[in-house]
Design a protein around this motif. Structure first.
Motif, short mmCIF file in Angstrom:
data_model
loop_
_atom_site.label_atom_id
_atom_site.label_comp_id
_atom_site.label_asym_id
_atom_site.label_seq_id
_atom_site.Cartn_x
_atom_site.Cartn_y
_atom_site.Cartn_z
N GLU A 1 0.81 -1.22 0.00
CA GLU A 1 0.00 0.00 0.00
C GLU A 1 0.84 1.27 0.00
O GLU A 1 0.30 2.37 -0.02
N SER B 1 6.15 -0.07 -3.20
CA SER B 1 4.94 -0.82 -3.50
C SER B 1 5.22 -1.99 -4.43
O SER B 1 4.74 -3.11 -4.22
N ALA C 1 -4.18 -7.77 -0.87
CA ALA C 1 -3.25 -6.65 -1.01
C ALA C 1 -2.78 -6.51 -2.45
O ALA C 1 -2.69 -5.39 -2.99
N ASP D 1 -5.64 -5.11 -4.58
CA ASP D 1 -5.79 -3.65 -4.46
C ASP D 1 -4.79 -2.93 -5.36
O ASP D 1 -5.09 -1.87 -5.92
N CYS D 2 -3.60 -3.51 -5.49
CA CYS D 2 -2.56 -2.89 -6.33
C CYS D 2 -2.89 -2.99 -7.82
O CYS D 2 -2.38 -2.21 -8.62
N SER E 1 -4.18 0.19 -8.93
CA SER E 1 -3.29 1.35 -8.74
C SER E 1 -3.22 2.19 -10.02
O SER E 1 -3.25 1.68 -11.13
#
Length: 253
Positions: free
Chosen positions: A99, A106, A133, A136-137, A140
């Protein structure tokens, strides 16, 4: 032949690991990365108490400068590839690194999360946390972070095999959600990731085999193919109806 780390004296090994640990926060990118890789690879030869001490001292630290966080992420990834530093405390560190506002940190965090998943030594809760996790990236805005996250899910799907079936929702949802706004390169990576999710399972249902075929042909301009994928995936996974409806809306615009 035994590797060097297994042949040197305990004192020399401890000194070498400690020296490399001091350098994982070095200002120079090359020195820092090399030291972190060496540290992460070498701790596998430490005795258990020394291993725990080094992990706590070097890898479980709190907030710091970005160069320290970057070195820590690289070291964790290297350690994970040897089957070490795999526990819930390190998982928590890695999810925070994923994050991170710094792109380099990251990206290294995503790579570490991937390595921990592939090591296949964590419990299901930890695996789900790491997959989330990485997922979520995938969303990005930083192209390199997104690219690495998509490739990480590809690698996980490849190495996990049938185990990925229990995590269909966590893997497919971020990929499908990101597809519409992705550039052409990212769309290709997403298509490959979706294909690998299904293509590397030894035993596939008829629906899964159809998904593998359709995923090869998906294109950003064909809403019909996108809907077909969503419909077929629904038969082969545990995604909720709402998740699929949202994915179809995104992919069909």
């Amino acid at each position: 032949h035994k590797p060097t780390g297994a042949r040197v004296s305990k004192a020399l090994l401890q000194k070498g690991v400690s020296s490399m640990g001091d350098l994982i926060s070095h200002q120079d990118d090359g020195v820092r990365t090399s030291a972190a890789l060496c540290f992460g690879t070498s701790i596998q030869y430490l005795e258990e108490n020394d291993l725990k001490s080094q992990v706590a001292k070097r890898l479980l630290r709190g907030d710091s400068e970005w160069i320290e966080r970057h070195g820590r992420a690289v070291a964790i990834g290297a350690a994970a590839r040897t089957g070490k530093a795999l526990d819930s405390k390190v998982v928590d560190v890695v999810t925070r690194l994923c994050e991170d506002d710094n792109v380099n940190v990251s990206v290294a965090g995503v790579n570490a999360a991937k390595s921990m998943l592939i090591a296949n030594a964590l419990d299901q809760d930890d695996n789900e946390e790491l997959i989330a996790a990485i997922g979520d990236c995938v969303k990005s805005r930083a192209g390199e972070v997104q690219h690495r996250a998509i490739l990480a899910l590809q690698s996980y799907a490849h190495f996990a095999g049938d185990e990925v079936k229990g995590n269909y929702a966590a893997v497919l949802t971020p990929l499908m959600s990101a597809y519409e706004k992705a550039n052409s390169d990212a769309k290709y990576d997403i298509r490959m990731a979706m294909y690998i999710v299904f293509g590397f399972n030894d035993s596939k249902s008829a629906a899964e085999k159809k998904v593998s075929s359709v995923c090869k042909r998906i294109s950003g301009t064909s809403s019909g193919i996108a809907k077909a994928i969503a419909a077929l995936c629904k038969k082969a996974s545990k995604l909720s109806v709402l998740e699929y409806e949202n994915a179809v809306k995104e992919l069909s615009r």
